[in-house]
Motif scaffolding. Structure first.
Motif, PDB file in Angstrom:
ATOM      1  N   PHE A 289       0.834  -1.207   0.000  1.00 12.57           N
ATOM      2  CA  PHE A 289       0.000   0.000   0.000  1.00 12.57           C
ATOM      3  C   PHE A 289       0.866   1.252   0.000  1.00 12.57           C
ATOM      4  O   PHE A 289       0.591   2.224  -0.714  1.00 12.57           O
ATOM      5  N   GLY A 290       1.913   1.242   0.809  1.00 10.68           N
ATOM      6  CA  GLY A 290       2.822   2.380   0.843  1.00 10.68           C
ATOM      7  C   GLY A 290       3.513   2.587  -0.489  1.00 10.68           C
ATOM      8  O   GLY A 290       3.636   3.717  -0.973  1.00 10.68           O
ATOM      9  N   LEU A 291       3.961   1.475  -1.108  1.00  8.22           N
ATOM     10  CA  LEU A 291       4.635   1.536  -2.402  1.00  8.22           C
ATOM     11  C   LEU A 291       3.722   2.145  -3.468  1.00  8.22           C
ATOM     12  O   LEU A 291       4.119   3.063  -4.208  1.00  8.22           O
ATOM     13  N   LEU A 292       2.501   1.645  -3.565  1.00  7.31           N
ATOM     14  CA  LEU A 292       1.566   2.136  -4.572  1.00  7.31           C
ATOM     15  C   LEU A 292       1.177   3.586  -4.323  1.00  7.31           C
ATOM     16  O   LEU A 292       1.028   4.378  -5.260  1.00  7.31           O
ATOM     17  N   ALA A 293       1.018   3.950  -3.032  1.00  6.96           N
ATOM     18  CA  ALA A 293       0.686   5.335  -2.707  1.00  6.96           C
ATOM     19  C   ALA A 293       1.819   6.266  -3.116  1.00  6.96           C
ATOM     20  O   ALA A 293       1.577   7.356  -3.667  1.00  6.96           O
ATOM     21  N   GLY A 294       3.046   5.850  -2.879  1.00  7.54           N
ATOM     22  CA  GLY A 294       4.200   6.661  -3.285  1.00  7.54           C
ATOM     23  C   GLY A 294       4.257   6.858  -4.782  1.00  7.54           C
ATOM     24  O   GLY A 294       4.510   7.965  -5.269  1.00  7.54           O
ATOM     25  N   MET A 295       4.019   5.787  -5.535  1.00  7.03           N
ATOM     26  CA  MET A 295       4.007   5.893  -6.997  1.00  7.03           C
ATOM     27  C   MET A 295       2.883   6.808  -7.481  1.00  7.03           C
ATOM     28  O   MET A 295       3.081   7.651  -8.372  1.00  7.03           O
ATOM     29  N   ALA A 296       1.692   6.655  -6.876  1.00 10.95           N
ATOM     30  CA  ALA A 296       0.540   7.460  -7.301  1.00 10.95           C
ATOM     31  C   ALA A 296       0.764   8.940  -7.015  1.00 10.95           C
ATOM     32  O   ALA A 296       0.486   9.808  -7.860  1.00 10.95           O
ATOM     33  N   VAL A 297       1.276   9.258  -5.827  1.00 10.13           N
ATOM     34  CA  VAL A 297       1.534  10.660  -5.469  1.00 10.13           C
ATOM     35  C   VAL A 297       2.605  11.256  -6.372  1.00 10.13           C
ATOM     36  O   VAL A 297       2.474  12.393  -6.846  1.00 10.13           O
ATOM     37  N   MET A 298       3.655  10.492  -6.667  1.00  4.78           N
ATOM     38  CA  MET A 298       4.712  10.983  -7.541  1.00  4.78           C
ATOM     39  C   MET A 298       4.195  11.190  -8.950  1.00  4.78           C
ATOM     40  O   MET A 298       4.496  12.203  -9.600  1.00  4.78           O
ATOM     41  N   ALA A 299       3.391  10.254  -9.440  1.00  2.00           N
ATOM     42  CA  ALA A 299       2.827  10.387 -10.785  1.00  2.00           C
ATOM     43  C   ALA A 299       1.928  11.614 -10.877  1.00  2.00           C
ATOM     44  O   ALA A 299       2.008  12.391 -11.843  1.00  2.00           O
ATOM     45  N   LEU A 300       1.090  11.801  -9.860  1.00  2.58           N
ATOM     46  CA  LEU A 300       0.177  12.954  -9.860  1.00  2.58           C
ATOM     47  C   LEU A 300       0.949  14.267  -9.801  1.00  2.58           C
ATOM     48  O   LEU A 300       0.632  15.221 -10.527  1.00  2.58           O
ATOM     49  N   SER A 301       1.978  14.316  -8.976  1.00  2.10           N
ATOM     50  CA  SER A 301       2.756  15.553  -8.854  1.00  2.10           C
ATOM     51  C   SER A 301       3.482  15.884 -10.148  1.00  2.10           C
ATOM     52  O   SER A 301       3.570  17.057 -10.544  1.00  2.10           O
ATOM     53  N   LEU A 302       3.989  14.855 -10.834  1.00  2.00           N
ATOM     54  CA  LEU A 302       4.667  15.099 -12.116  1.00  2.00           C
ATOM     55  C   LEU A 302       3.692  15.591 -13.175  1.00  2.00           C
ATOM     56  O   LEU A 302       4.021  16.467 -13.983  1.00  2.00           O
ATOM     57  N   LEU A 303       2.477  15.040 -13.162  1.00  2.00           N
ATOM     58  CA  LEU A 303       1.457  15.501 -14.118  1.00  2.00           C
ATOM     59  C   LEU A 303       1.052  16.942 -13.847  1.00  2.00           C
ATOM     60  O   LEU A 303       0.870  17.736 -14.780  1.00  2.00           O
ATOM     61  N   LEU A 304       0.922  17.289 -12.589  1.00  2.00           N
ATOM     62  CA  LEU A 304       0.519  18.644 -12.227  1.00  2.00           C
ATOM     63  C   LEU A 304       1.610  19.665 -12.530  1.00  2.00           C
ATOM     64  O   LEU A 304       1.318  20.841 -12.752  1.00  2.00           O
ATOM     65  N   MET A 305       2.870  19.223 -12.539  1.00  3.07           N
ATOM     66  CA  MET A 305       3.989  20.134 -12.811  1.00  3.07           C
ATOM     67  C   MET A 305       4.152  20.414 -14.305  1.00  3.07           C
ATOM     68  O   MET A 305       4.850  21.331 -14.691  1.00  3.07           O
ATOM     69  N   ARG A 306       3.533  19.605 -15.170  1.00  2.75           N
ATOM     70  CA  ARG A 306       3.715  19.784 -16.614  1.00  2.75           C
ATOM     71  C   ARG A 306       2.891  20.967 -17.109  1.00  2.75           C
ATOM     72  O   ARG A 306       1.803  21.185 -16.697  1.00  2.75           O
TER      73      ARG A 306
END
Length: 306
Positions: A289-306
């Motif tokens: 759960f922690g692993l997937l949450a980390g990936m999801a938060v990182m993916a979302l933050s990268l999308l928002l930064m574009r």
């Protein structure tokens, strides 16, 4: 007017500040060990898994990609791609050699079981209401068990040294990423800081139990994280002197290889240290759960930064 040199200096200070923040998280781990009423291993499991998710995702999706772009621009499509992959595995080899040179017993990157950590914490009263009494008892036992205390002190000091050595490449990863992209560097700094917290605990607990001094334990725990900004500063200064172009600017092909190598280092740390440690701390699917949450938060933050 605000020129490129001003922007470079601003990014330089931001990168250094983020690296200091990530390194000093070992002191946070020490403080938690001494002042928290209980040690929440499930939280440590999820947060360590979260850190691994951030590192793995950002390494493959962002850092390795940035390295490839720079290398392809410098060497062409085919040669640049090959150099990028080679640099990635060189990074893995470098951190693997560092891991190999540190004895397993003193290596904090060799995960211990939750039961072993819990037993050590119980010895100094963590997670109990009567921890102050136990600390007094621990101090009284120091004279009676000097050999055992010396062994614990040695373990804590070697753990601090081992963490310091490992933090050199982690500091470089945080620093270079922040220098290239402050928002990306901030995300990596948070991930590194999260995994430095339990490392701070692993240093402070045995030193405190061996010496009875909370101040010494906190000091050594914090010093183990200082190597992160120091390592980043030394590496950056060396790169500017050795390969820096006009004005000390690091050539893009060197930056590309460094990014690919850093990606390899972060993936190795995640798979060899963070995930096994997360599994040792948690229950059931906490680590996942922690692993997937980390990936999801990182993916979302990268999308928002574009």
């Amino acid at each position: 007017p605000y020129g490129k040199n001003d922007e470079t200096m601003t990014n330089l200070w931001i990168a250094l500040g983020l690296t200091v923040f990530a390194g000093m998280a070992t002191g946070i781990g020490s403080a938690i060990a001494f002042f928290a009423k209980r040690t929440n291993y499930r939280f440590l499991s999820v947060s360590t898994g979260f850190s691994a998710g951030v590192m793995i995702y950002v390494s493959f999706v962002e850092i390795l990609t940035k390295g490839q772009e720079a290398l392809i621009q410098a060497y062409g499509q085919t040669r640049g791609a090959w150099i990028n992959v080679a640099a990635f595995f060189v990074g893995i080899a470098v951190i693997g050699v560092i891991d190999r040179l540190i004895p397993e017993a003193e290596n904090p990157h060799e995960p211990h079981t939750a039961q072993a950590r819990a037993a050590l914490c119980e010895q100094i009263g963590l997670g109990t209401e009567g921890r102050d009494n136990q600390r007094q008892q621990a101090s009284a036992d120091t004279e009676m068990n000097s050999e055992e205390n010396q062994a614990l002190l040695r373990m804590g000091l070697f753990s601090a040294l081992a963490i310091g050595i490992h933090n050199f490449p982690e500091g470089l990863a945080t620093f270079l990423s922040a220098l290239q992209d402050p928002a990306l560097g901030a995300a990596i700094a948070v991930a590194v800081a999260l995994h430095n917290i339990p490392e701070g605990v692993s240093v402070s607990v045995p030193i405190y139990y061996a010496t009875g001094s909370r101040a010494k334990a906190f000091l050594y725990s914090t010093l183990s994280g200082v190597s992160e900004p120091i390592g980043a500063a030394i590496a950056y200064a060396a790169l500017r002197v050795l390969v820096g172009g006009e004005g000390g600017v690091i050539p893009p092909q060197v930056t590309g290889m460094l990014f690919a190598g850093v990606a390899g280092i972060m993936v190795y740390i995640s798979l060899d240290e963070l995930l096994p440690t997360s599994r040792a701390y948690g229950k059931g699917h906490d680590s996942l759960f922690g692993l997937l949450a980390g990936m999801a938060v990182m993916a979302l933050s990268l999308l928002l930064m574009r």
